[in-house]
Design an enzyme around this catalytic site. Structure first.
Site, PDB file in Angstrom:
ATOM      1  N   LEU A 108      35.825 -13.748  22.030  1.00 16.09           N
ATOM      2  CA  LEU A 108      36.477 -15.681  21.932  1.00 16.09           C
ATOM      3  C   LEU A 108      34.910 -15.861  21.020  1.00 16.09           C
ATOM      4  O   LEU A 108      34.019 -15.824  21.726  1.00 16.09           O
ATOM      5  CB  LEU A 108      36.367 -15.273  23.493  1.00 16.09           C
ATOM      6  CG  LEU A 108      36.790 -14.915  23.968  1.00 16.09           C
ATOM      7  CD1 LEU A 108      36.943 -15.191  26.120  1.00 16.09           C
ATOM      8  CD2 LEU A 108      38.192 -15.104  23.690  1.00 16.09           C
TER       9      LEU A 108
ATOM     10  N   GLY B  98      23.106 -22.675   6.394  1.00 15.26           N
ATOM     11  CA  GLY B  98      22.411 -23.539   7.646  1.00 15.26           C
ATOM     12  C   GLY B  98      21.240 -23.293   7.726  1.00 15.26           C
ATOM     13  O   GLY B  98      20.882 -22.286   7.032  1.00 15.26           O
TER      14      GLY B  98
ATOM     15  N   CYS C  78      25.508 -13.890  20.997  1.00 13.49           N
ATOM     16  CA  CYS C  78      25.944 -12.698  20.282  1.00 13.49           C
ATOM     17  C   CYS C  78      25.605 -11.657  19.286  1.00 13.49           C
ATOM     18  O   CYS C  78      25.225 -10.713  18.753  1.00 13.49           O
ATOM     19  CB  CYS C  78      27.776 -12.656  19.740  1.00 13.49           C
ATOM     20  SG  CYS C  78      28.017 -13.614  21.838  1.00 13.49           S
TER      21      CYS C  78
ATOM     22  N   LYS D 260      22.660 -10.245  19.104  1.00 11.72           N
ATOM     23  CA  LYS D 260      22.290  -8.736  19.867  1.00 11.72           C
ATOM     24  C   LYS D 260      23.164  -7.884  19.187  1.00 11.72           C
ATOM     25  O   LYS D 260      22.630  -6.185  19.349  1.00 11.72           O
ATOM     26  CB  LYS D 260      23.389  -9.081  20.942  1.00 11.72           C
ATOM     27  CG  LYS D 260      22.841  -7.956  21.991  1.00 11.72           C
ATOM     28  CD  LYS D 260      23.927  -8.600  23.282  1.00 11.72           C
ATOM     29  CE  LYS D 260      24.685  -8.968  23.855  1.00 11.72           C
ATOM     30  NZ  LYS D 260      25.845  -7.504  24.157  1.00 11.72           N
TER      31      LYS D 260
ATOM     32  N   LYS E 250      25.361 -23.820  18.079  1.00 11.31           N
ATOM     33  CA  LYS E 250      25.767 -24.281  16.929  1.00 11.31           C
ATOM     34  C   LYS E 250      26.768 -25.756  17.751  1.00 11.31           C
ATOM     35  O   LYS E 250      26.129 -25.933  19.595  1.00 11.31           O
ATOM     36  CB  LYS E 250      27.196 -23.195  17.108  1.00 11.31           C
ATOM     37  CG  LYS E 250      28.136 -22.707  17.990  1.00 11.31           C
ATOM     38  CD  LYS E 250      29.215 -21.941  17.755  1.00 11.31           C
ATOM     39  CE  LYS E 250      29.814 -21.894  18.852  1.00 11.31           C
ATOM     40  NZ  LYS E 250      30.984 -20.531  19.060  1.00 11.31           N
TER      41      LYS E 250
HETATM   42  C1  UGA Z   1      30.763 -14.860  18.075  1.00 14.78           C
HETATM   43  C2  UGA Z   1      31.925 -14.679  16.879  1.00 14.78           C
HETATM   44  O1  UGA Z   1      32.479 -15.640  15.896  1.00 14.78           O
HETATM   45  C3  UGA Z   1      33.272 -13.874  17.816  1.00 14.78           C
HETATM   46  O2  UGA Z   1      34.509 -13.713  17.504  1.00 14.78           O
HETATM   47  C4  UGA Z   1      32.719 -13.084  19.005  1.00 14.78           C
HETATM   48  O3  UGA Z   1      33.409 -12.961  19.836  1.00 14.78           O
HETATM   49  C5  UGA Z   1      31.864 -13.712  19.865  1.00 14.78           C
HETATM   50  O4  UGA Z   1      30.500 -13.634  18.831  1.00 14.78           O
HETATM   51  C6  UGA Z   1      30.830 -12.690  20.778  1.00 14.78           C
HETATM   52  O5  UGA Z   1      30.963 -11.326  20.101  1.00 14.78           O
HETATM   53  O6  UGA Z   1      31.176 -12.701  22.125  1.00 14.78           O
HETATM   54  P1  UGA Z   1      29.588 -17.265  18.890  1.00 14.78           P
HETATM   55  O7  UGA Z   1      28.437 -16.501  19.345  1.00 14.78           O
HETATM   56  O8  UGA Z   1      30.163 -18.520  19.848  1.00 14.78           O
HETATM   57  O9  UGA Z   1      31.045 -16.326  18.689  1.00 14.78           O
HETATM   58  O10 UGA Z   1      29.466 -18.009  17.709  1.00 14.78           O
HETATM   59  P2  UGA Z   1      30.049 -18.363  15.872  1.00 14.78           P
HETATM   60  O11 UGA Z   1      31.026 -19.659  15.826  1.00 14.78           O
HETATM   61  O12 UGA Z   1      30.465 -16.597  15.811  1.00 14.78           O
HETATM   62  O13 UGA Z   1      29.143 -18.879  15.561  1.00 14.78           O
HETATM   63  C7  UGA Z   1      27.544 -18.078  15.117  1.00 14.78           C
HETATM   64  C8  UGA Z   1      26.508 -18.639  14.944  1.00 14.78           C
HETATM   65  O14 UGA Z   1      26.224 -18.699  13.077  1.00 14.78           O
HETATM   66  C9  UGA Z   1      25.996 -19.818  15.178  1.00 14.78           C
HETATM   67  O15 UGA Z   1      24.604 -19.948  14.816  1.00 14.78           O
HETATM   68  C10 UGA Z   1      26.790 -20.806  13.859  1.00 14.78           C
HETATM   69  O16 UGA Z   1      26.521 -22.191  13.779  1.00 14.78           O
HETATM   70  C11 UGA Z   1      26.706 -20.101  12.411  1.00 14.78           C
HETATM   71  N1  UGA Z   1      27.641 -20.324  11.490  1.00 14.78           N
HETATM   72  C12 UGA Z   1      28.291 -20.455  12.147  1.00 14.78           C
HETATM   73  C13 UGA Z   1      26.468 -20.989  10.196  1.00 14.78           C
HETATM   74  O17 UGA Z   1      25.790 -20.549   9.656  1.00 14.78           O
HETATM   75  N2  UGA Z   1      27.942 -20.651   9.314  1.00 14.78           N
HETATM   76  C14 UGA Z   1      29.148 -20.537   9.454  1.00 14.78           C
HETATM   77  O18 UGA Z   1      30.043 -20.889   8.511  1.00 14.78           O
HETATM   78  C15 UGA Z   1      29.600 -20.923  11.110  1.00 14.78           C
END
Ligand code: UGA
Length: 452
Positions: A158, A259, A266, A269, A331
């Site tokens: 998720l 970014g 997540c 870690k 985010k």
């Molecule tokens: C992440 C994974 O995407 C999920 O599939 C997973 O279940 C979750 O960790 C977990 O282990 O519980 P999440 O931490 O909610 O989800 O955040 P993401 O949407 O993956 O974003 C992570 C980071 O990457 C943020 O800082 C976001 O801004 C950055 N990001 C994301 C970018 O810089 N560019 C992008 O194109 C996408």
């Protein structure tokens, strides 16, 4: 579909979403937590997690009598027993924070296992849903010491901000068990209505899939961030480059936005945890280490950008320079500040002597999240124009869509320096320039006509 009886231990992000969504699929779910106030609030349908659709699902589940909340894991088992339908599947959704040296701290898992060990009905399945080190399913089975109770691993995928949607429309379901194929199948059957591809495997592979996926995503982002730096040096536009790459179905358009670095509770870690797994298996996972290093470097690269934009030199001084930070969360769409790259960049800007005033649409000035912020680091205000007042530059750090809709001419009037550093390539440079401000993005020529 055959409804099952489920206990979910831990009503944090993963547990509450799992409980509410499984109840919405028709199962009888009792969620347990050790926090009495939280359980009382949840029973009244009050939830503190900011997640679209979750409050409605909780309310529906409670109203339909399919979802309830109790204090303590043992009580969840008693409640189901009392209804004449003993628990069939018990999910462990308790925190597994990163401990010393990147080793996950499993004390919460151990405490629950201890609590339920003797109360588990024979034949039920205990499922690890928290992200846990490879080998935890075996460790759980050892701690349980109940050969008549099976253990499985069922990682979740998720994303914060779309957890309910992700749960109900999964790309895949993964269940691993060393106990028996039957245990894995019974867990997978809970999700049958969702019609998702299902991977049934052994426990270590299921545990590894979670790390493998998150670390791949982190690696993809570090690759894109490094690519953006190279684009700047050779006058290419990373937005066009990633668009061109993304049409290749083997690559895909998702997760290709550069970014200020990746963060949250997540990816940081899990990358460290996978390195730990590799270290203990005497394997040097250079790709993952390089992804982490690239990410750390990205924060200071953003500071260099600000220096250059504000002073005209990469070595210019930021001492007493007032900066407006737009966005602090890791985010958009969340109030989560944990391991936020925005705060990583803010810390370096502050170290360089800048005075920081921040605004974030997800973090109200008097909110619990705001109270975790260090007042020596920055001043949080409740209005973007107030943050911009008297600032030498506006630094966009989180991709909140609201920032696009601001009155940028008004922002321009408030600032003294007239510079926008857009670390998310969120804004349309043409709009910013028309407002009388200069625009600098990531991996894009500063003369670029329009953001894509
Ligand atoms: C992440 C994974 O995407 C999920 O599939 C997973 O279940 C979750 O960790 C977990 O282990 O519980 P999440 O931490 O909610 O989800 O955040 P993401 O949407 O993956 O974003 C992570 C980071 O990457 C943020 O800082 C976001 O801004 C950055 N990001 C994301 C970018 O810089 N560019 C992008 O194109 C996408």
């Amino acid at each position: 579909m055959f409804a099952r009886t489920v206990a979910v231990v831990g009503t944090g992000y993963v547990g509450l979403t799992t409980g509410a969504c499984l109840a919405s699929l028709g199962h009888r779910v009792v969620c347990a937590d050790i926090d009495e106030d939280k359980v009382a609030a949840l029973s009244r349908g009050e939830i503190t997690i900011r997640e679209p659709g979750l409050a409605d699902l909780v309310a529906e589940g409670v109203a339909a009598g399919r979802l309830s909340f109790v204090v303590g894991a043992a009580q969840a088992l008693k409640e189901l027993e009392g209804e004449g339908k003993p628990v069939e599947v018990l999910f462990l959704c308790v925190p597994t924070p990163m401990g010393v040296g990147g080793v996950a701290d499993l004390s919460a898992v151990e405490a629950v296992v201890e609590e339920v060990r003797d109360a588990m009905p024979p034949g039920c399945v205990v499922v690890n849903k928290s992200t846990v080190p490879v080998g935890t399913a075996d460790r759980t089975a050892e701690l349980l010491a109940r050969p008549d109770v099976q253990v499985a691993s069922n990682p979740e995928f998720l994303r914060e901000g779309s957890a309910v949607h992700d749960f109900l429309h999964p790309d895949r379901i993964v269940v691993g068990s060393n106990s028996s194929q039957d245990a894995a199948e019974r867990v997978a059957a809970l999700y049958a209505r969702l019609g998702a591809p299902t991977v049934l495997t052994d426990a270590a592979s299921a545990e590894m899939i979670k790390y493998a996926a998150n670390c791949f995503l982190a690696m993809k982002l570090s690759y894109v961030n490094a690519l953006a730096e190279l684009c700047e040096r050779v006058d290419a536009d990373v937005s066009d480059v990633t668009e061109g790459m993304g049409y290749d179905r083997r690559i895909g358009q998702a997760f290709l936005s550069p970014g200020p670095g990746w963060g949250g509770s997540c990816l940081p870690k899990d990358t460290h945890a996978l390195l730990q797994v590799a270290d203990s298996a005497d394997f040097e996972f250079r790709l993952v280490r390089a992804s982490i290093d690239t990410n750390t470097r990205q924060f200071s690269r953003m500071v260099d950008k600000v220096r250059l934009a504000v002073t005209g030199s990469r070595n210019g001084s930021l001492t007493r320079v007032r900066l407006a930070l737009f966005g602090l969360t890791f985010k958009a769409g969340t109030d989560d500040l944990r391991d936020s790259p925005a705060l990583g960049v803010a810390a370096l800007l502050r170290q360089a002597g800048a005075d920081l005033v921040a605004y974030d649409p997800g973090v109200a000035v008097d909110s619990p999240a705001a109270r975790t912020l260090d007042s020596h680091l920055l001043t949080l205000v409740g209005d973007p124009y107030e943050a911009a007042a008297g600032a030498e530059a506006v630094v966009v750090l989180t991709e909140w869509p609201e920032f696009r809709a601001l009155d940028w001419a008004r922002v321009a009037e408030s600032t003294t320096g007239g510079t926008v550093v857009d670390t998310r390539n969120l804004l349309d440079p043409a709009v910013i320039r028309r407002a009388g401000l200069s625009w600098t993005g990531v991996g894009r020529p500063t003369t670029v006509a329009a953001a894509r």
